[in-house]
Scaffold this active site. Sequence first.
Site, PDB file in Angstrom:
ATOM      1  N   ASP A 379      40.131  36.796  48.721  1.00  0.00           N
ATOM      2  CA  ASP A 379      41.481  36.307  48.457  1.00  0.00           C
ATOM      3  C   ASP A 379      41.688  34.996  49.195  1.00  0.00           C
ATOM      4  O   ASP A 379      40.951  34.677  50.141  1.00  0.00           O
ATOM      5  CB  ASP A 379      42.520  37.323  48.967  1.00  0.00           C
ATOM      6  N   ASP A 707      44.535  42.769  49.371  1.00  0.00           N
ATOM      7  CA  ASP A 707      45.645  43.306  50.158  1.00  0.00           C
ATOM      8  C   ASP A 707      46.704  43.989  49.295  1.00  0.00           C
ATOM      9  O   ASP A 707      47.563  44.699  49.804  1.00  0.00           O
ATOM     10  CB  ASP A 707      46.314  42.209  50.993  1.00  0.00           C
ATOM     11  N   ASP A 711      44.751  44.900  43.729  1.00  0.00           N
ATOM     12  CA  ASP A 711      43.353  44.704  44.126  1.00  0.00           C
ATOM     13  C   ASP A 711      42.586  46.025  44.177  1.00  0.00           C
ATOM     14  O   ASP A 711      41.359  46.014  44.295  1.00  0.00           O
ATOM     15  CB  ASP A 711      43.272  44.039  45.504  1.00  0.00           C
TER      16      ASP A 711
END
Length: 1001
Positions: A379, A707, A711
């Site tokens: 990310d 997070d 995901d």
Amino acid sequence: MSNSHDNYFSIAPESLSNLFEPDGIRNGKSFELLSQLNGVSGICELLKSNASKGISENPSELTKRAQHFGDNRPHIYNRKPFWRFLLMPLSDTVLQILVIASIVSLIVGTIEDPIEGWYEGLAILVTVCIVIFVTAINDYKKESQFIKLNLQTDLCNIIVIREGMEKEITLKELLVGDLLCVTTGDILQGDGIYIRGSGLSVDESSITGESKLVKKEAFQDGDIAYDSFLISGAKIIEGSGLVLVCAVGQHSVLGRNRRMMNTLADEPETPLQERLTVLATFLGKIGFYAGIILSIALLLHLFIGAWIDERWGNQEWTDLVDAIILGITIMVVAIPEGLPLALTLAMAYSILRMKDEQIFVRHLKGCEIMGAATNILSDKTGTLTQNIMTVTKAMIFGESLDKIDCSKFPSDDVNLLVECISRNSTAFINNKNQKHDLVGNRTECALLMMLTQWGFDYHAFRNPEHLIAQFAFNPRTKRMTTVYDSENGEAIVYSKGAGEVILDFCDQELLCNGLAEKLTDERKKILLDIIKNWADLGLRVITVAYKKTSLEEIITEGPERKINEEKGEQGLILIGMLGIEDPLRPEAKQSVEKCKVAGVIVRMVTGDNSETAKRIAKNCAILPPGILDEEIDDYIMEGAVFREKVGGLVTVTNEDGKLEGFKVGNLEGFKNIIIRLRVIARCSPEDKLLLVIGLRALGEVVGVTGDGSNDAPALKHSDIGLAMMSGTPLAKESADIILLDDNFESVVNSVKWGRNVYASIRKFLTFQMTCNAVALAISIIGAGTTSDSPLNAIQMLWVNLIMDALAALALATEPPTDQLFFTKPFGRKEKMIIKDMVVSMITQSAYQIGILLVMLYEGPCIFDIEEGWGHDSWDEENGKHFTLIFHTFVMMQIFNEICCRKLSLSEINIFKGFFNNSIFISILVVTTGVQLLLVNFGGSFVRCTALSLEHHLICVGLGAGCILVSLFVRCIYKLSGKSKKSVEDEKYPLLRSNSSNHSDL
């Protein structure tokens, strides 16, 4: 429980637990029980809670509440008693035979010589007991580590309302009566009643076994809402709202289920454990046959000698038992029970040390698989960047601001903007100790901080009683919308999201004069240019809009009469755009470069637009330097383009139509694209999962950071999932590792620790297989040529203890070094035994066997001592020969253990970092000390003769020769040029980013 606590609350925990029986919820009995308690208002009264403000923060009341209704601390599993661990090694058939044979030896020896004949049998029994105790202690400690790990798996905080204010607490602090704020991705940790919110759908399959999503209705006193009960363990799939907590801990559905599991469930074997089990089985078979060969050789000598001498007496019976015992002992020594122990110790040590480096391992495989990772999908926000977001650019009410200040605009307009930001948000600021503790989505927190700096109290604008519906941020739609009712009966729709996304829903713009003006195509083009320019600066652009309407216009037709999100978002009025900066972490670039050196590709997947993603990727070295403009499209793609080019994600079903997995629609196209692709912008959860599935199909080992609940699929389907500490519970549950500091540097450190686990096992394997080979060779050759083994059963068991428990502990606790970054990723099919290990084992075994055979055959002449074989009984004179061999053999193992610290032959200095591992040094000291005691004071008990200082020095010198052999091999290796090639000339295929073939993978 004291009487005062009993009187304080007039309802028992069991009465509330009955509300949440799954069968009772299905058949309506739970609703009847709730009605008998006068609904939510009645329960709130019984729980001394409030449906709007929650419970009191008074410490004494919280204590009474916890003592009466129970707390939410994790369930502590019953552990096995220590005596069970003592019995477990005795289940080994080989060890059982050894115990029986030693008892026979004890009996026969006592009959033959009541004074000293029992020494050997007793010595073997004592040694076996020591082995059993060491194994039991290690297993006991291993289970302790698993229990500690289990108690820390739920590493997440939750948000509750207490005394009318949002408060972030840990899961174990959740109490009955709390108002729990739930949102998409949360996993409920208590049973409760859904009292306020909208669009809530939950997955209760982990509790009820039913896979369909269950839509929940907020319970209102006087209304019929049969499905307002939320049970612990359920996952929030859609929506958000408030839950009145009625049961926690052992009284909740999840707690009762956990309580029925009385013991700690073992984790499944990791891939490395499975491979080591196969290797251990193979080595065990070699040991089994070696033990049989040794016994046969000794028995042949015995029978032939008895036939020639034409006698068979007590001595022959003793020799027969000794031959069998020695053969069994060889089997015990050769079976590498230290191999799984070494892996367990290496992983336990890694887990402990990784926690100190802000890496929490939830599943054991997390320790090892990161060492095999070839790709890491990262990310951007909070991982590569600091996640300290600040509004640095603004264009509101039609005007661009150089300084983020609202003083020039009319108060009514500013209040509208503040309302839009405050109400259309689930984040909050926890002010304590004069510090702003930001809780929730960091983008929302940045907007709230801007309001705070303007002097507004965002909390004053939130009124849950007027909240009609809230559609949480969706990674697919890139926006969030909230609907409030106004005082005059109208509905106000507030919406925010990605710059260009919200702009598409706007047909008017609110200007600084308070009037709304039509949003022309020309004006939209100007605004889109602003979004692009801000994105070039690395800013995240958030567009804020609103509209006033009637409820009837945004309610769906039909009996349900729900708020329709799409209707609510049509015809919005643009308030403005805000540019939010999230600075790059200072260590991000260096960490990415470390990954490149280590042969690991870092790919960034982000929801930001291409321009923002490109800027961040360049700054942190994810994109190779000097990319031409015409090549940039090969390195950066938007999710929709990527999805289209690779044929999307295709579901794979079995004959019954059940989902079995996923595959890439066009794998060949995926192969061609993935060679250069480093960034996916505007990435949806499906795109991230598609990237994971495709890379794994090509044989890559994939690590994924995430997070959000979106995901979770990618985290679950990856080889190793790394969730952020600030992430949602669903993300953490799907992950194998939790990064406590949300930092990409921790990802890199986990790669280093993962490789260290592999390296530790290889070091131990190199040591043990060398030791095994030498012990078996010298015993079998000695038995075959001299009718006696130079190493007796007690000595072999001591060697076994050195090889297994002590060496495992010493080599498994070697700390990782940066040298590990210069090795290749292990990948999926890496062999456990590599060339450097084979070279070390062959050279060390050849040296040790050569020296010991010289000592066996020429030792009596060299040292002017009596031969050690061919005697009816042992004494100090004829025992000196084999004592010298035993002592030299052990000294060789001690020095070879030092050589095995450095696995790669390219490392010349084997003493580098020697004093960094106190455990290793301590074990060397203990091993040497015990060995000296055995030799000098063991006597007939161990069959060792006390040696002179000169003989001790000779044995130590011959043992130290292992160091010289290792240094000689390493120097030859370096002079041959292989060392230089392995580190400098051999370029990892992963680093050839400008190549045009699939070998770049």
